[in-house]
Structures are given as C-alpha cells and as structure tokens.
Design an enzyme around this catalytic site. Sequence first.
Site, PDB file in Angstrom:
ATOM      1  CE  LYS A 293      27.338  25.582  49.012  1.00  0.00           C
ATOM      2  NZ  LYS A 293      27.286  24.462  48.063  1.00  0.00           N
TER       3      LYS A 293
ATOM      4  CG  PHE B 213      32.347  29.357  44.163  1.00  0.00           C
ATOM      5  CD1 PHE B 213      32.835  28.806  42.989  1.00  0.00           C
ATOM      6  CD2 PHE B 213      31.257  28.751  44.774  1.00  0.00           C
ATOM      7  CE1 PHE B 213      32.242  27.674  42.440  1.00  0.00           C
ATOM      8  CE2 PHE B 213      30.666  27.628  44.226  1.00  0.00           C
ATOM      9  CZ  PHE B 213      31.159  27.078  43.056  1.00  0.00           C
TER      10      PHE B 213
ATOM     11  CG  ASP C 254      26.327  33.868  47.495  1.00  0.00           C
ATOM     12  OD1 ASP C 254      25.829  33.049  48.303  1.00  0.00           O
ATOM     13  OD2 ASP C 254      26.838  33.523  46.422  1.00  0.00           O
TER      14      ASP C 254
END
Length: 417
Positions: free
Chosen positions: A273, A159, A244
């Site tokens: 984030k 993801f 990531d």
Amino acid sequence: MTAPVRTEDSQGDRGSRETRGSQELIRAEEPVLAHNYHPLPVVVARAEGTWVEDVEGRRYLDMLAGYSALNFGHRHPALIEAAHRQLDRLTLTSRAFHNDRLAEFAERLAALTGMDMVLPMNTGAEAVESGVKVARKWAYDVKGVPADRATIVVAADNFHGRTTTIVSFSTDETARAGFGPFTPGFRVVPYNDLAAMEAAVDETTAAVLIEPIQGEAGVIIPDDGYLAGVRELTRRKGCLFIADEIQSGLGRTGRTLAVEHEPVVPDVLLLGKALGGGIVPVSAVVGRRDVLGVLHPGEHGSTFGGNPLAAAVGTAVVELLETGEFQRRAAELGVILRAGLTGLVGKGVVGFRSRGLWAGVDIDPALGTGREISERLMREGVLAKDTHGSTIRLAPPLTITAEELAGALAALEKALG
C-alpha cells in the site's frame, strides 16, 4: 474545514466535466465493469494532498487515503518528482537483468525496518502469498517439517487479501462463498487469544501470520502484551512470526511499524500500500537473512516486482519515513482524532478504536448502516468508507492538518445528527 483554492484548471478538464457528469459516468460503468465493488456515488477526477475533486468540481476531504495506500497524500511532490525522473530514464527490465534502482531501495527499506533482506513484489496480496511460500520453504528446509505437512496459524476476522489461497483462511463468508475448494494447511484461532494460539501451534507449524492491528475487521487493536506474547510463543515453539503490516505499517499508527508499539521484532514483515506512494503498486516481504535466504533462483518471481519505477518511488517513500516526520504527525494528530471521537460517544457513536491516524468508529445502528453514514459524510464533503455493519473506517493521509481533521470530525457529528 476549508478546501484549498484551486490554482490550475484547463478548459479541457472543465469541458470534460460539463460533458459527462457523475451520474452519467457511473451509469456508463455498469455494463462494462465487473460488479465486485460498491463504491460511493462520487466520481473523482483529480486530487492534491488531502483533497479530491469530482468531475463536477466538488471538493471532498479524503478520510480513507486509499486504505492507507495514500499515507503521504495525493501526488506528494517528492514522490511525483521521483516518478517523473524515473519515467524519463527506465521503467521496466524484469528481474532477468539488474537495474540501477533496486539495490538502493532494498538496502534502505531493510535499514528502515531493521531487517536483512527484501523480496520485492507488487500488491499486498502478492506479498502475503510470497510470505506463505517463504514460510513453508523455511519449514521444510530449516525446521525439518515433513514434505507437504507445513501449517500456518492465522487469526479469525483477518484480512490478508483476496487470492484463492488467502480466502482459504478467511472467516468472512462474503470473501469465501463460491470460491472453493480451499487451500489446506491453515489453522484459524481467535484474534487476541494467546492460549488458543498456543494450542494450535505444533511441530508442523511454519509460522504464525497476523495483522498487528486488524484493519478490515474495524481497526481491532489487541490487548497490550499480545504481540509480545506471539513473539515469545513463536520463539519458544520454533516457528516464524509474520506480521502483515500492509495497512498498519509505514507511519499510519504513529510508528514506522505497528509492532513497534511493543518491543517486538517479527521474523518477517509484509509491506505494501503506502510503499508505492499512491503512484504505483509496490509491496515487499522483508525479513531475516536465514528466512528469505531459503529462496533460490527459479523458485519464486515476478515480472514487475522490483521494477525500476517502483524502486524509485519506493526509495522516495523510505526517504520520507527516514525523517520521522510522518510518524510524529500521525501520533500527534491521533491525539486530536481520539479526543474528537471521545466527544462523539453517546452522540451517535457507541464506541471506537484508534491508534495514530487510524480509527474504527461504531455507529449506533438506529442511525443507519456504515454505508448510509458514509453517504451522509460524502454530502458533507468528507469521504470515508464503511467496513462491517455500522462501523466506518477513518484513515486520512498523514499530511492532514489539525484544522482539516477538526472539520472532518465536525462533519461526522453533523452526519450523525
């Protein structure tokens, strides 16, 4: 588990709650909001630290932390202060001009991660898209891959975001179906399978792009040596290793970066984030000078990327991480989380994976779906979210206390009973 006593409440806030309750507000969303989310039936109105409060005054312990965007809790005083200070001075210039906050942010983030250069962006998906562009440009300019033939190797069940390019290399049909035609240039191999990865890498490969821990897939942790193996393979084959760390990075796993659990330094890191402190969207591509240096003026950009407000908040986030306090908390409290989940195995939990304050918990399907268990937890005063099937994700703010964590585990046991 005891919620903190609320010390402030305006009559206006209370009147608003009494005028429009949760169900009314939820119904009001239906005709006007696109139905791309299926949230739990709770309407959050305010929050502090690890606790949120709904419009009717009920308090809940936040065990999701905005998918790691709230690593430092809601409204951390140092981050709110930094934002307020900057709001009184300057919020946006675009990159048409320099601003007095960006250089410090970039310097300190580069130092924190051990990298040379920073490309500031806004969202995690933008960071991934930017990383893809940088890898391709590097492949053409440095590696010598023929034009338009660069490939990137990724892992199944990944993801990395929801843009059309990113879903092109997703294996989640819910994310892909109906959004083609898809962007070419990606090769998908099983996660945690070095042999498959080696077979996929060839002279056209610009980069291997993976999550050090797969978050959306259910906090999937690779075997010891996998990340080191990816690093050795990419060096040997002459391609980039892009990690990531948008969900796994910035303290979540007990280290600043999840790759630090092995002696691994990628060529490029993707961050987001938690970098915005739960206040503004902030992301970044951080990498070696010879990699990010392939970009030249006009080849990539963002109106809001690197804006003064984002840079001020991002700098305050880096300051918190420079102390090491949050990494230590995640490691120490992660021991409590792991012990508590171990005690629930066979009592409704059929398995789990955890690192630091991050866990994917597999519930016995006979007891309900992940959604149903999340709804039961909500009724016990704890907010968490399902990911796939009967798996729920636990990712509390790193500011959670041992008492609060024990309370959340007790609530989970009750929800499974």
